[in-house]
Design an enzyme around this catalytic site. Structure first.
Site, PDB file in Angstrom:
ATOM      1  N   ASP A 130       0.840  -1.207   0.000  1.00 36.31           N
ATOM      2  CA  ASP A 130       0.000   0.000   0.000  1.00 36.31           C
ATOM      3  C   ASP A 130       0.876   1.260   0.000  1.00 36.31           C
ATOM      4  O   ASP A 130       1.989   1.244   0.523  1.00 36.31           O
ATOM      5  CB  ASP A 130      -0.897  -0.025   1.246  1.00 36.31           C
ATOM      6  CG  ASP A 130      -2.098   0.874   1.092  1.00 36.31           C
ATOM      7  OD1 ASP A 130      -2.277   1.483   0.021  1.00 36.31           O
ATOM      8  OD2 ASP A 130      -2.879   0.980   2.065  1.00 36.31           O
ATOM      9  N   GLY A 131       0.332   2.327  -0.571  1.00 36.72           N
ATOM     10  CA  GLY A 131       0.993   3.637  -0.465  1.00 36.72           C
ATOM     11  C   GLY A 131       1.755   4.085  -1.702  1.00 36.72           C
ATOM     12  O   GLY A 131       2.487   5.078  -1.647  1.00 36.72           O
ATOM     13  N   ARG A 188       0.688   9.149 -10.217  1.00 35.93           N
ATOM     14  CA  ARG A 188       0.471   7.945  -9.404  1.00 35.93           C
ATOM     15  C   ARG A 188       1.140   6.699 -10.001  1.00 35.93           C
ATOM     16  O   ARG A 188       1.667   5.855  -9.281  1.00 35.93           O
ATOM     17  CB  ARG A 188      -1.039   7.678  -9.249  1.00 35.93           C
ATOM     18  CG  ARG A 188      -1.749   8.658  -8.345  1.00 35.93           C
ATOM     19  CD  ARG A 188      -3.237   8.327  -8.271  1.00 35.93           C
ATOM     20  NE  ARG A 188      -3.475   6.966  -7.804  1.00 35.93           N
ATOM     21  CZ  ARG A 188      -3.472   6.602  -6.522  1.00 35.93           C
ATOM     22  NH1 ARG A 188      -3.252   7.505  -5.581  1.00 35.93           N
ATOM     23  NH2 ARG A 188      -3.698   5.351  -6.188  1.00 35.93           N
ATOM     24  N   ASN A 196     -10.287  -2.846  -6.724  1.00 37.31           N
ATOM     25  CA  ASN A 196      -9.455  -1.893  -7.480  1.00 37.31           C
ATOM     26  C   ASN A 196     -10.058  -1.502  -8.840  1.00 37.31           C
ATOM     27  O   ASN A 196      -9.622  -0.528  -9.452  1.00 37.31           O
ATOM     28  CB  ASN A 196      -8.034  -2.454  -7.689  1.00 37.31           C
ATOM     29  CG  ASN A 196      -7.191  -2.415  -6.432  1.00 37.31           C
ATOM     30  OD1 ASN A 196      -6.284  -3.232  -6.243  1.00 37.31           O
ATOM     31  ND2 ASN A 196      -7.452  -1.459  -5.544  1.00 37.31           N
ATOM     32  N   TRP A 197     -11.088  -2.235  -9.303  1.00 35.97           N
ATOM     33  CA  TRP A 197     -11.751  -1.857 -10.569  1.00 35.97           C
ATOM     34  C   TRP A 197     -12.432  -0.497 -10.449  1.00 35.97           C
ATOM     35  O   TRP A 197     -12.798   0.104 -11.458  1.00 35.97           O
ATOM     36  CB  TRP A 197     -12.793  -2.908 -10.979  1.00 35.97           C
ATOM     37  CG  TRP A 197     -12.195  -4.246 -11.291  1.00 35.97           C
ATOM     38  CD1 TRP A 197     -12.304  -5.379 -10.547  1.00 35.97           C
ATOM     39  CD2 TRP A 197     -11.391  -4.605 -12.431  1.00 35.97           C
ATOM     40  NE1 TRP A 197     -11.609  -6.417 -11.144  1.00 35.97           N
ATOM     41  CE2 TRP A 197     -11.043  -5.965 -12.301  1.00 35.97           C
ATOM     42  CE3 TRP A 197     -10.904  -3.903 -13.551  1.00 35.97           C
ATOM     43  CZ2 TRP A 197     -10.252  -6.639 -13.234  1.00 35.97           C
ATOM     44  CZ3 TRP A 197     -10.121  -4.581 -14.490  1.00 35.97           C
ATOM     45  CH2 TRP A 197      -9.802  -5.935 -14.320  1.00 35.97           C
ATOM     46  N   GLU A 246       0.783 -13.697  11.904  1.00 34.04           N
ATOM     47  CA  GLU A 246       1.272 -12.539  12.637  1.00 34.04           C
ATOM     48  C   GLU A 246       1.178 -11.345  11.691  1.00 34.04           C
ATOM     49  O   GLU A 246       1.437 -11.490  10.483  1.00 34.04           O
ATOM     50  CB  GLU A 246       2.747 -12.748  13.028  1.00 34.04           C
ATOM     51  CG  GLU A 246       2.975 -13.889  13.995  1.00 34.04           C
ATOM     52  CD  GLU A 246       2.365 -13.637  15.371  1.00 34.04           C
ATOM     53  OE1 GLU A 246       2.348 -12.478  15.814  1.00 34.04           O
ATOM     54  OE2 GLU A 246       1.892 -14.612  15.973  1.00 34.04           O
TER      55      GLU A 246
HETATM   56  C1  FPP Z   1      -1.699   0.222  -3.476  1.00 36.47           C
HETATM   57  O1  FPP Z   1      -1.216   1.536  -3.529  1.00 36.47           O
HETATM   58  C2  FPP Z   1      -1.144  -0.589  -4.537  1.00 36.47           C
HETATM   59  C3  FPP Z   1      -1.852  -1.211  -5.519  1.00 36.47           C
HETATM   60  C4  FPP Z   1      -3.312  -1.136  -5.609  1.00 36.47           C
HETATM   61  C5  FPP Z   1      -1.211  -1.998  -6.571  1.00 36.47           C
HETATM   62  C6  FPP Z   1       0.050  -2.713  -6.241  1.00 36.47           C
HETATM   63  C7  FPP Z   1       0.853  -2.788  -7.472  1.00 36.47           C
HETATM   64  C8  FPP Z   1       2.199  -2.751  -7.560  1.00 36.47           C
HETATM   65  C9  FPP Z   1       3.098  -2.760  -6.407  1.00 36.47           C
HETATM   66  C10 FPP Z   1       2.867  -2.663  -8.881  1.00 36.47           C
HETATM   67  C11 FPP Z   1       2.904  -3.862  -9.748  1.00 36.47           C
HETATM   68  C12 FPP Z   1       2.849  -5.170  -9.084  1.00 36.47           C
HETATM   69  C13 FPP Z   1       3.533  -6.265  -9.447  1.00 36.47           C
HETATM   70  C14 FPP Z   1       3.185  -7.524  -8.766  1.00 36.47           C
HETATM   71  C15 FPP Z   1       4.602  -6.271 -10.441  1.00 36.47           C
HETATM   72  P1  FPP Z   1      -2.263   2.731  -3.697  1.00 36.47           P
HETATM   73  O2  FPP Z   1      -2.312   3.095  -5.138  1.00 36.47           O
HETATM   74  O3  FPP Z   1      -3.577   2.342  -3.110  1.00 36.47           O
HETATM   75  O4  FPP Z   1      -1.589   3.856  -2.858  1.00 36.47           O
HETATM   76  P2  FPP Z   1      -2.327   5.043  -2.097  1.00 36.47           P
HETATM   77  O5  FPP Z   1      -3.221   4.422  -1.056  1.00 36.47           O
HETATM   78  O6  FPP Z   1      -1.198   5.807  -1.494  1.00 36.47           O
HETATM   79  O7  FPP Z   1      -3.083   5.822  -3.129  1.00 36.47           O
END
Ligand code: FPP
Length: 246
Positions: free
Chosen positions: A23-24, A36, A71-72, A213
């Site tokens: 996350d983040g 982003r 996420n969609w 954990e």
């Molecule tokens: C959350 O950050 C992250 C995601 C929804 C996607 C995770 C994807 C990756 C790490 C990149 C590609 C993955 C692989 C497996 C190669 P956020 O966008 O929700 O961050 P925010 O809460 O700060 O907006």
């Protein structure tokens, strides 16, 4: 810095199955004044580092929450960009992962993903299916409740298609039920990491994390470098796991 942390890690216990809520990415990008998608791109680099360090630590299974069923709801362009980053990750790194002994698995309904991602993922699963060093389970279009619901539905279907011996009294044990989860080939989760200060499970591997954990950190996913990862393992090694006993 990370050499010193490596020295603090004992050979046991090492989490057998590590799950990560990455996350983040968006917050990291915003802080740096970047789009982003740059956060997600940096996030993919961190995934590679995590795999390399996990190989060094002899972690056997990793599950990564790469795209949830929720996420969609994000803007179309961000979704498109996320799958392009995933495609690049597989296309650029597959042969190296294969050489290192990485087996790739998927949890989630990938039939809704862009066709190119589906093809790349299917090829990656098939190429790496016999690898034994580490299993990386990419959770894509994944939701924990949907997974449990699907398992119950498929179990019922199997019963109605008479795949069980209908003459015997049927007992659906946990062992049988687990075979219908996406993670049928994986053990329970030992350690679940979530970055970026949130302290929620967000529908990730609900069944499999019954005795996990949890490790929460304020660092965003793009900041979760090797030292941060090693700190989470050291923290895990100090936990006392009782599984409900004394
Ligand atoms: C959350 O950050 C992250 C995601 C929804 C996607 C995770 C994807 C990756 C790490 C990149 C590609 C993955 C692989 C497996 C190669 P956020 O966008 O929700 O961050 P925010 O809460 O700060 O907006």
């Amino acid at each position: 810095m990370s050499e010193n942390l490596f020295k603090k890690i004992q050979s046991s216990p090492i989490p057998r199955h590590l799950a990560v809520i990455m996350d983040g990415n968006g917050r990291w990008a915003k802080k740096k004044g970047l789009p982003r998608l740059e956060g997600h791109r940096k996030g993919a680099e961190i995934v590679q580092n995590l795999l390399d360090t996990s190989l060094k630590l002899k972690i056997k299974y990793i599950s990564l929450y790469a795209f949830s069923t929720e996420n969609w709801k994000r803007p179309k362009l961000e979704i498109k960009g996320l799958f392009e980053i995933l495609n690049d990750f597989i296309a650029l790194r597959l042969s190296e992962m294969h050489e290192k002994g990485v087996r790739i698995l998927i949890s989630g309904d990938i039939s809704k993903l862009p066709q190119k991602s589906q093809n790349l993922l299917k090829d990656a699963i098939s190429l790496t299916r016999k690898n034994k060093k580490i299993t990386v389970n990419f959770c894509l279009n994944y939701g924990g409740r949907a997974e449990i619901h699907r398992a119950a539905e498929n179990l019922l279907k199997a019963f109605l298609e008479e795949k069980f011996n209908q003459n015997k009294k049927i007992k659906i044990t946990e062992k049988i039920f687990q075979k219908y989860l996406y993670t049928a080939q994986l053990p329970d989760i030992d350690l679940m990491i979530r970055t970026a200060g949130e302290k929620r499970i967000s529908n990730f591997l609900l069944y499999q994390s019954a005795y996990a954990e949890f490790y929460f950190t304020e660092k965003t996913w793009p900041e979760f470098n090797e030292s941060e990862f090693l700190k989470s393992i050291i923290d895990f090694q100090h936990r006392v796991r009782k599984y409900g006993g004394l």
